[in-house]
Motif scaffolding. Structure first.
Motif, PDB file in Angstrom:
ATOM      1  N   SER A  86      45.033  43.336  34.733  1.00 40.67           N
ATOM      2  CA  SER A  86      44.540  44.637  35.171  1.00 40.67           C
ATOM      3  C   SER A  86      44.258  44.516  36.661  1.00 40.67           C
ATOM      4  N   THR A  87      44.064  45.667  37.294  1.00 39.34           N
ATOM      5  CA  THR A  87      43.695  45.665  38.708  1.00 39.34           C
ATOM      6  C   THR A  87      42.455  46.537  38.878  1.00 39.34           C
ATOM      7  N   ARG A  88      41.784  46.353  39.992  1.00 43.98           N
ATOM      8  CA  ARG A  88      40.587  47.144  40.258  1.00 43.98           C
ATOM      9  C   ARG A  88      40.667  47.715  41.664  1.00 43.98           C
ATOM     10  N   GLU A 118      42.679  41.639  38.775  1.00 46.72           N
ATOM     11  CA  GLU A 118      41.586  40.904  38.151  1.00 46.72           C
ATOM     12  C   GLU A 118      42.062  39.471  37.917  1.00 46.72           C
ATOM     13  N   THR A 122      44.909  48.191  45.347  1.00 48.66           N
ATOM     14  CA  THR A 122      44.110  47.594  44.275  1.00 48.66           C
ATOM     15  C   THR A 122      44.194  46.073  44.339  1.00 48.66           C
ATOM     16  N   CYS A 180      45.484  52.443  44.041  1.00 46.26           N
ATOM     17  CA  CYS A 180      44.660  53.222  43.116  1.00 46.26           C
ATOM     18  C   CYS A 180      45.219  54.641  43.000  1.00 46.26           C
ATOM     19  N   SER A 219      37.331  51.666  39.963  1.00 48.06           N
ATOM     20  CA  SER A 219      38.115  52.002  38.757  1.00 48.06           C
ATOM     21  C   SER A 219      39.050  50.846  38.400  1.00 48.06           C
ATOM     22  N   GLU A 220      39.250  50.656  37.082  1.00 46.03           N
ATOM     23  CA  GLU A 220      40.113  49.582  36.593  1.00 46.03           C
ATOM     24  C   GLU A 220      41.405  50.198  36.062  1.00 46.03           C
ATOM     25  N   HIS A 221      42.523  49.505  36.313  1.00 45.87           N
ATOM     26  CA  HIS A 221      43.838  50.047  35.939  1.00 45.87           C
ATOM     27  C   HIS A 221      44.612  49.017  35.139  1.00 45.87           C
ATOM     28  N   ASN A 228      39.435  37.021  31.837  1.00 44.86           N
ATOM     29  CA  ASN A 228      38.402  37.235  32.845  1.00 44.86           C
ATOM     30  C   ASN A 228      37.497  36.021  32.995  1.00 44.86           C
TER      31      ASN A 228
END
Ligand SMILES: [Zn+2]
Length: 308
Positions: free
Chosen positions: A144-146, A139, A136, A129, A152-154, A22
């Motif tokens: 991960s994806t948002r 990131e 989505t 999502c 929400s984060e996945h 990140n």
């Protein structure tokens, strides 16, 4: 029985540098660094040379696609993956599947390709999502994806599966042929862990469902990722107490039999059976029980596809 070693897809050497995922400034600098290597993967394939070395491209050469950080090696070189159409192959290069070259690649490349295929498979199939269906957004590090609508984060999915070598009191091993497999291929039993179930419970349930055999003394051996598309294979041994008859579930298996070591060797040499390929954990578990390498019944690399 010694623990499993040198599993083909569990040899990665590159540090995943998870703390950088990140860190947008660090990622941008890494992408701008001419030393950075990019591995392009498409439908589980990457470009390889000689079946032993991955072919990387530089960031400016990389096609547009979903990008993710794979890691950084001991020399400071950063590796990214991109899920996109494969670039035109240099002379002598081929597009190959992980399952075809996973056992032939060196440690670094086997790890990078396993990691990249796993992430690409997830990105390719988890684009929206699950809560509200909004597309989505990955990131920065691509791990991960948002959801832009609800925040929400996945995270990537991995499905645990158990694979187990069962022996009877004479130390014969149980090998079965899946109803969906071609000709003479046999292996040890395997199945997915169900929600709310332990891996050991899954071993006992799967063996019982598929062969009617009750097992005891379930013990863990080791694991390797199997991102085809998203499994983690957990290897086990289990004992079958005496006095049980095999009752095959014909929707799952075509046949199942006990093999002594001598019977297994004879069946391989007469081409009566074909064992799983060296890239699989099954191959390692069977050889671990057998006590050494078995004659190869698998002509690698078999399916490496030339690009047309
Ligand atoms: Zn959402």
């Amino acid at each position: 029985m010694t623990p499993l070693r040198d599993l083909a897809l569990a040899r990665g050497t590159v540090d995943r540098v998870t703390h950088r995922r990140n860190d947008k400034d660090w990622l941008d600098a890494a992408w701008a660094d001419p030393r950075t290597r990019v591995l392009v993967v498409s439908d589980g394939c990457a470009l390889v040379r000689g079946h032993t070395d991955l072919i990387f491209v530089s960031p400016p050469e990389a096609p547009a696609g979903t990008r993710f950080l794979l890691g950084q090696d001991a020399d400071g070189v950063v590796y990214f993956g991109v899920s996109a159409e494969l670039p035109a192959p240099p002379p002598g290069a081929l597009a190959a599947l992980l399952r075809e070259v996973g056992a032939l690649l060196g440690d670094r490349d086997a790890g990078l390709l396993t990691h990249a295929v796993a992430l690409a498979n997830w990105h390719d199939t988890h684009t929206h999502c699950p809560l509200d269906g909004t597309p989505t957004v990955p990131e920065p590090g691509g791990h991960s994806t948002r959801c832009p609508a609800d925040g929400s984060e996945h995270f990537p999915r991995t499905d645990p599966a158990v694979i187990m070598l069962v022996t009877d009191p004479d130390d014969r091993c149980l090998l079965a042929r899946n109803a969906a497999w071609p000709g003479r291929r046999v292996s040890i039993l395997a199945g997915f862990v169900e929600p709310g179930e332990s891996a050991e419970q899954a071993v006992a349930r799967e063996v019982g469902e598929e062969t009617g055999i009750k097992v005891t003394n379930v013990r863990y051996l080791g694991s390797q990722p199997w991102p085809m598309p998203r499994s983690l294979m957990l290897g086990f041994r289990a004992d079958a107490p005496a006095g049980q008859a095999i009752a095959v579930d014909e929707t799952e298996l075509a046949e199942a039999h006990w093999f002594s070591r001598d019977e297994l060797l004879a069946a391989i040499r007469s081409r009566e059976i074909v064992l799983p390929p060296p890239v699989s954990i099954a191959s390692h578990i069977i050889e671990s029980w057998f006590g050494g390498p078995l004659p190869s019944t698998w002509t690698e690399p078999r399916g490496a596809r030339a690009l047309t």
